[in-house]
Design an enzyme around this catalytic site. Structure first.
Site, PDB file in Angstrom:
ATOM      1  N   ALA A  87       0.974   8.000  -9.111  1.00 27.27           N
ATOM      2  CA  ALA A  87       0.458   8.482  -7.219  1.00 27.27           C
ATOM      3  C   ALA A  87       2.063   8.834  -6.863  1.00 27.27           C
ATOM      4  CB  ALA A  87      -0.164   7.337  -7.166  1.00 27.27           C
ATOM      5  N   ASN A 130       5.512  -2.870 -11.693  1.00 25.70           N
ATOM      6  CA  ASN A 130       6.351  -2.754 -13.419  1.00 25.70           C
ATOM      7  C   ASN A 130       7.637  -4.352 -13.327  1.00 25.70           C
ATOM      8  OD1 ASN A 130       5.776  -0.582 -13.957  1.00 25.70           O
ATOM      9  ND2 ASN A 130       6.783   0.918 -12.465  1.00 25.70           N
ATOM     10  N   SER A 165       0.700  -1.096  -0.021  1.00 21.76           N
ATOM     11  CA  SER A 165      -0.535   0.198  -0.210  1.00 21.76           C
ATOM     12  C   SER A 165       0.539   0.996  -0.266  1.00 21.76           C
ATOM     13  CB  SER A 165      -1.190  -0.039   0.939  1.00 21.76           C
ATOM     14  OG  SER A 165      -2.159  -1.671   1.257  1.00 21.76           O
ATOM     15  N   LYS A 218       5.508  -1.716 -21.401  1.00 13.92           N
ATOM     16  CA  LYS A 218       6.228  -0.913 -20.894  1.00 13.92           C
ATOM     17  C   LYS A 218       6.996  -1.069 -19.497  1.00 13.92           C
ATOM     18  CE  LYS A 218       4.180   1.526 -16.470  1.00 13.92           C
ATOM     19  NZ  LYS A 218       3.332   1.398 -15.021  1.00 13.92           N
ATOM     20  N   SER A 223      10.767   7.026 -11.406  1.00  8.53           N
ATOM     21  CA  SER A 223      10.936   6.737 -10.285  1.00  8.53           C
ATOM     22  C   SER A 223      12.744   5.915  -9.687  1.00  8.53           C
ATOM     23  CB  SER A 223      10.100   5.185  -9.411  1.00  8.53           C
ATOM     24  OG  SER A 223      10.250   4.192 -10.583  1.00  8.53           O
ATOM     25  N   GLU A 255      14.712  -1.784  -8.986  1.00 12.95           N
ATOM     26  CA  GLU A 255      14.139  -3.246  -9.341  1.00 12.95           C
ATOM     27  C   GLU A 255      14.919  -4.045 -10.206  1.00 12.95           C
ATOM     28  OE1 GLU A 255       9.123  -2.643  -8.424  1.00 12.95           O
ATOM     29  OE2 GLU A 255      10.243  -1.175  -9.007  1.00 12.95           O
TER      30      GLU A 255
END
EC number: 1.1.1.169
Length: 307
Positions: free
Chosen positions: A128, A102, A8, A184, A255, A268
């Protein structure tokens, strides 16, 4: 339906918040103590297009006991196996699991915990931000595509898409979502790692002649590896999509820049450029750009002593 958001952070809060506006129950799952405490004490504070504070239940994944109808995965890629292990107790025979992470290769991990019949894979362009524990900044519009991994269980995918559309999340049931997931991932593979390593915005990277050369080589590696895996990818179309995205996101630090440069967190990379290199090695395809970028990001993590 009872919907759990597994992970979350910013995106999990967006989906949890919007789904909570429908007649479905939502429970947020996370391991960040400050975030959990802030939401328990003050509710989730939403800023941006709307200013609102909502009461939403939140707990650690291991504390969840009620069987889920739907679990939406939004954890960091490297935390996925642990999350799936932690939520085993709320997964029933008909619990659907939607992955919106992702990167590449997550379905292989999920299959170890969830029968294919219940797995949905998707890709989203919603964004977000988190302004701090318990504070989500939600601005702009987005969309998502999803597909049931079991061709004999398309109904489940349509049902989940309907639920998400009631939450104004603009979901489309996609008969062939995998090329969109790769597309993506390719955007992330051209912008995330490169901007993190060069400490620049997306616009600055794409304004550089050498930067652009590198971007095109990375796209080529993604496309040839994806095609070898049987994914329908068109290099010209993907290049255009990457270029269009770079214009829209010109002023952004991606990110991975936030993770590596700003916050000194693990990245990542192994699920983006690293995944292409690993798949390439198995297929006998050389991917020198993705390999070097992956090694550089890991070296930077080591230099910064990130664990």
């Amino acid at each position: 339906m009872l919907v759990y958001i597994a992970g979350s952070g910013a995106m999990g809060c967006r989906f949890g918040y919007q789904i909570s506006k429908t007649n479905n129950d939502v429970i947020l799952l996370d391991n960040w103590e400050d975030h959990i405490n802030a939401i328990k004490e003050n509710g989730l504070v939403v800023t941006g297009d709307v200013e609102e504070t909502v009461k939403l239940p939140i707990m650690k994944p291991t504390e969840a006991t009620q069987e889920a109808d739907l679990i939406i995965l939004f954890t960091k890629a490297m935390q996925l196996p642990q999350m799936l292990q932690d939520i085993k107790g709320i997964i029933g025979k008909e619990t659907k699991v939607l992955c919106l992470l992702n990167g590449l290769g997550h379905e292989d991990v999920i299959r170890q915990y969830i029968p294919e019949h219940n797995i949905l894979m998707g890709v989203t362009v919603w964004t977000a931000g988190l302004e701090g524990p318990g504070r989500a900044h939600l601005q702009g519009v987005g969309a998502l595509n999803l597909q049931s991994m079991d061709p004999n269980n398309q109904d489940a995918g349509h049902q989940v898409a309907d639920l998400l559309n009631k939450a104004n999340l603009n979901a489309t049931y996609d008969e062939n979502v995998v090329p969109n997931i790769w597309r993506k991932a390719c955007v992330n593979g051209t912008m995330n790692s490169t901007c993190a390593l060069l400490d620049c915005t997306i616009g600055e990277l794409f304004a550089s002649e050498d930067g652009l050369k590198m971007v095109k080589e990375i796209i080529h590696e993604f496309v040839i590896v994806g095609q070898a895996e049987g994914v329908e990818l068109n290099e010209e179309e993907i290049t255009q999509y990457v270029m269009d995205t770079s214009v829209k996101a010109a002023h952004h630090y991606p990110s991975m820049h936030q993770d590596l440069v700003q916050n000194h967190r693990l990245t990542e990379i192994d699920f983006i450029n690293g995944a292409v290199n690993t798949k390439g090695e198995k297929l006998g395809i050389n991917t020198p750009y993705c390999r070097m970028i992956t090694e550089l990001v890991h070296a930077k993590e080591a230099v910064l002593n990130i664990q």
